[in-house]
Design a protein around this motif. Structure first.
Motif, PDB file in Angstrom:
ATOM      1  N   ALA A  97      11.058   3.735   0.340  1.00 34.43           N
ATOM      2  CA  ALA A  97      11.802   3.319  -0.856  1.00 34.43           C
ATOM      3  C   ALA A  97      12.163   4.549  -1.680  1.00 34.43           C
ATOM      4  N   GLU A  98      13.356   4.548  -2.214  1.00 36.12           N
ATOM      5  CA  GLU A  98      13.816   5.655  -3.032  1.00 36.12           C
ATOM      6  C   GLU A  98      13.083   5.652  -4.364  1.00 36.12           C
ATOM      7  N   GLY A  99      12.551   6.802  -4.747  1.00 34.15           N
ATOM      8  CA  GLY A  99      11.819   6.924  -6.002  1.00 34.15           C
ATOM      9  C   GLY A  99      12.691   7.480  -7.104  1.00 34.15           C
ATOM     10  N   SER A 100      12.121   7.568  -8.286  1.00 36.68           N
ATOM     11  CA  SER A 100      12.891   8.046  -9.434  1.00 36.68           C
ATOM     12  C   SER A 100      12.448   9.425  -9.902  1.00 36.68           C
ATOM     13  N   ALA A 101      11.304   9.895  -9.481  1.00 31.60           N
ATOM     14  CA  ALA A 101      10.799  11.180  -9.959  1.00 31.60           C
ATOM     15  C   ALA A 101      11.284  12.311  -9.058  1.00 31.60           C
ATOM     16  N   TRP A 102      11.871  13.337  -9.679  1.00 35.01           N
ATOM     17  CA  TRP A 102      12.307  14.475  -8.904  1.00 35.01           C
ATOM     18  C   TRP A 102      11.156  15.441  -8.785  1.00 35.01           C
ATOM     19  N   PRO A 103      10.868  16.117  -7.753  1.00 35.04           N
ATOM     20  CA  PRO A 103      11.601  16.196  -6.500  1.00 35.04           C
ATOM     21  C   PRO A 103      11.086  15.230  -5.444  1.00 35.04           C
ATOM     22  N   TRP A 104      10.058  14.457  -5.722  1.00 37.05           N
ATOM     23  CA  TRP A 104       9.526  13.522  -4.735  1.00 37.05           C
ATOM     24  C   TRP A 104      10.387  12.271  -4.773  1.00 37.05           C
ATOM     25  N   VAL A 105      11.268  12.111  -3.820  1.00 39.07           N
ATOM     26  CA  VAL A 105      12.263  11.059  -3.937  1.00 39.07           C
ATOM     27  C   VAL A 105      12.077   9.884  -2.986  1.00 39.07           C
ATOM     28  N   TRP A 106      11.188   9.950  -2.017  1.00 37.72           N
ATOM     29  CA  TRP A 106      10.990   8.837  -1.093  1.00 37.72           C
ATOM     30  C   TRP A 106       9.523   8.434  -1.080  1.00 37.72           C
ATOM     31  N   ASN A 107       9.259   7.138  -1.277  1.00 36.72           N
ATOM     32  CA  ASN A 107       7.907   6.588  -1.286  1.00 36.72           C
ATOM     33  C   ASN A 107       7.674   5.788  -0.016  1.00 36.72           C
ATOM     34  N   LEU A 108       6.562   6.033   0.645  1.00 32.78           N
ATOM     35  CA  LEU A 108       6.215   5.305   1.860  1.00 32.78           C
ATOM     36  C   LEU A 108       5.279   4.158   1.501  1.00 32.78           C
ATOM     37  N   TRP A 109       5.714   2.926   1.806  1.00 35.29           N
ATOM     38  CA  TRP A 109       4.918   1.728   1.572  1.00 35.29           C
ATOM     39  C   TRP A 109       4.602   1.084   2.921  1.00 35.29           C
ATOM     40  N   THR A 110       3.356   0.630   3.098  1.00 35.27           N
ATOM     41  CA  THR A 110       2.950   0.006   4.357  1.00 35.27           C
ATOM     42  C   THR A 110       2.256  -1.326   4.089  1.00 35.27           C
ATOM     43  N   ASN A 111       2.041  -2.081   5.162  1.00 36.80           N
ATOM     44  CA  ASN A 111       1.403  -3.386   4.998  1.00 36.80           C
ATOM     45  C   ASN A 111      -0.107  -3.334   5.046  1.00 36.80           C
ATOM     46  N   ARG A 112      -0.696  -2.294   5.583  1.00 34.67           N
ATOM     47  CA  ARG A 112      -2.155  -2.166   5.556  1.00 34.67           C
ATOM     48  C   ARG A 112      -2.577  -0.730   5.654  1.00 34.67           C
ATOM     49  N   ILE A 120       0.852  -1.191   0.000  1.00 41.23           N
ATOM     50  CA  ILE A 120       0.000   0.000   0.000  1.00 41.23           C
ATOM     51  C   ILE A 120       0.886   1.238   0.000  1.00 41.23           C
ATOM     52  N   HIS A 121       0.742   2.032  -1.049  1.00 45.60           N
ATOM     53  CA  HIS A 121       1.534   3.255  -1.188  1.00 45.60           C
ATOM     54  C   HIS A 121       0.844   4.372  -0.417  1.00 45.60           C
ATOM     55  N   ARG A 122       1.562   4.987   0.515  1.00 44.90           N
ATOM     56  CA  ARG A 122       0.969   6.005   1.388  1.00 44.90           C
ATOM     57  C   ARG A 122       1.354   7.431   1.031  1.00 44.90           C
ATOM     58  N   GLY A 123       2.315   7.615   0.176  1.00 42.49           N
ATOM     59  CA  GLY A 123       2.664   8.980  -0.197  1.00 42.49           C
ATOM     60  C   GLY A 123       4.118   9.125  -0.608  1.00 42.49           C
ATOM     61  N   LYS A 124       4.446  10.332  -1.073  1.00 41.49           N
ATOM     62  CA  LYS A 124       5.793  10.648  -1.525  1.00 41.49           C
ATOM     63  C   LYS A 124       6.324  11.785  -0.668  1.00 41.49           C
ATOM     64  N   TYR A 125       7.611  11.700  -0.316  1.00 38.86           N
ATOM     65  CA  TYR A 125       8.222  12.665   0.587  1.00 38.86           C
ATOM     66  C   TYR A 125       9.525  13.192   0.006  1.00 38.86           C
ATOM     67  N   MET A 126       9.833  14.444   0.326  1.00 40.36           N
ATOM     68  CA  MET A 126      11.049  15.084  -0.174  1.00 40.36           C
ATOM     69  C   MET A 126      12.302  14.555   0.515  1.00 40.36           C
ATOM     70  N   THR A 127      12.183  14.154   1.797  1.00 42.82           N
ATOM     71  CA  THR A 127      13.348  13.714   2.554  1.00 42.82           C
ATOM     72  C   THR A 127      13.104  12.337   3.144  1.00 42.82           C
ATOM     73  N   HIS A 131      -2.244   2.449  12.529  1.00 38.16           N
ATOM     74  CA  HIS A 131      -2.747   2.363  11.153  1.00 38.16           C
ATOM     75  C   HIS A 131      -2.108   1.206  10.388  1.00 38.16           C
ATOM     76  N   TRP A 132      -0.853   0.893  10.675  1.00 38.48           N
ATOM     77  CA  TRP A 132      -0.150  -0.223  10.041  1.00 38.48           C
ATOM     78  C   TRP A 132       0.901  -0.760  11.000  1.00 38.48           C
ATOM     79  N   ASP A 133       1.404  -1.951  10.668  1.00 40.84           N
ATOM     80  CA  ASP A 133       2.381  -2.616  11.530  1.00 40.84           C
ATOM     81  C   ASP A 133       3.817  -2.402  11.066  1.00 40.84           C
ATOM     82  N   THR A 161       9.425   9.558   9.553  1.00 38.26           N
ATOM     83  CA  THR A 161       8.550  10.120  10.583  1.00 38.26           C
ATOM     84  C   THR A 161       7.097   9.742  10.320  1.00 38.26           C
ATOM     85  N   ALA A 162       6.660   9.875   9.077  1.00 36.21           N
ATOM     86  CA  ALA A 162       5.282   9.512   8.726  1.00 36.21           C
ATOM     87  C   ALA A 162       5.044   8.025   8.938  1.00 36.21           C
ATOM     88  N   GLY A 163       6.015   7.196   8.581  1.00 40.46           N
ATOM     89  CA  GLY A 163       5.878   5.758   8.782  1.00 40.46           C
ATOM     90  C   GLY A 163       5.772   5.396  10.249  1.00 40.46           C
TER      91      GLY A 163
END
Length: 93
Positions: free
Chosen positions: A78-93, A48-55, A71-73, A61-63
């Motif tokens: 994960a590092e993303g490829s699109a600038w400027p959103w470079v960090w993707n938050l993935w969760t289990n639920r 489950i993708h929860r959002g994109k973060y600059m840092t 909300h999740w366990d 912190t969001a995780g």
């Protein structure tokens, strides 16, 4: 007179360039990498993708806040490829 001729030539060049650009075929990006990423995420259970973060700190912190609130366990930043959103938050639920 020279200005009018120059502007006409510039306008004609722009129209031709835009016309050729719109007729150019789209380049397809191979989707094998996205299938591998989806397979890894599904295997980890973090699908489950929860959002994109600059840092990285903002993502972590969001995780952690999601875990603290129940909300999740688990989460992963994960590092993303699109600038400027470079960090993707993935969760289990």
């Amino acid at each position: 007179m020279r200005v009018r001729t120059a502007l006409s030539a510039f306008a004609a060049t722009a129209v031709v360039s835009l016309g050729l650009a719109s007729a150019a075929p789209a380049i397809a990006v191979p989707d094998t990498a996205s299938h591998r990423v989806a397979a890894v995420q599904a295997a980890d259970g973090l699908n489950i993708h929860r959002g994109k973060y600059m840092t990285l700190g903002g993502c972590q912190t969001a995780g952690q806040q999601g875990i603290d609130r129940g909300h999740w366990d688990r989460y992963q930043c994960a590092e993303g490829s699109a600038w400027p959103w470079v960090w993707n938050l993935w969760t289990n639920r």
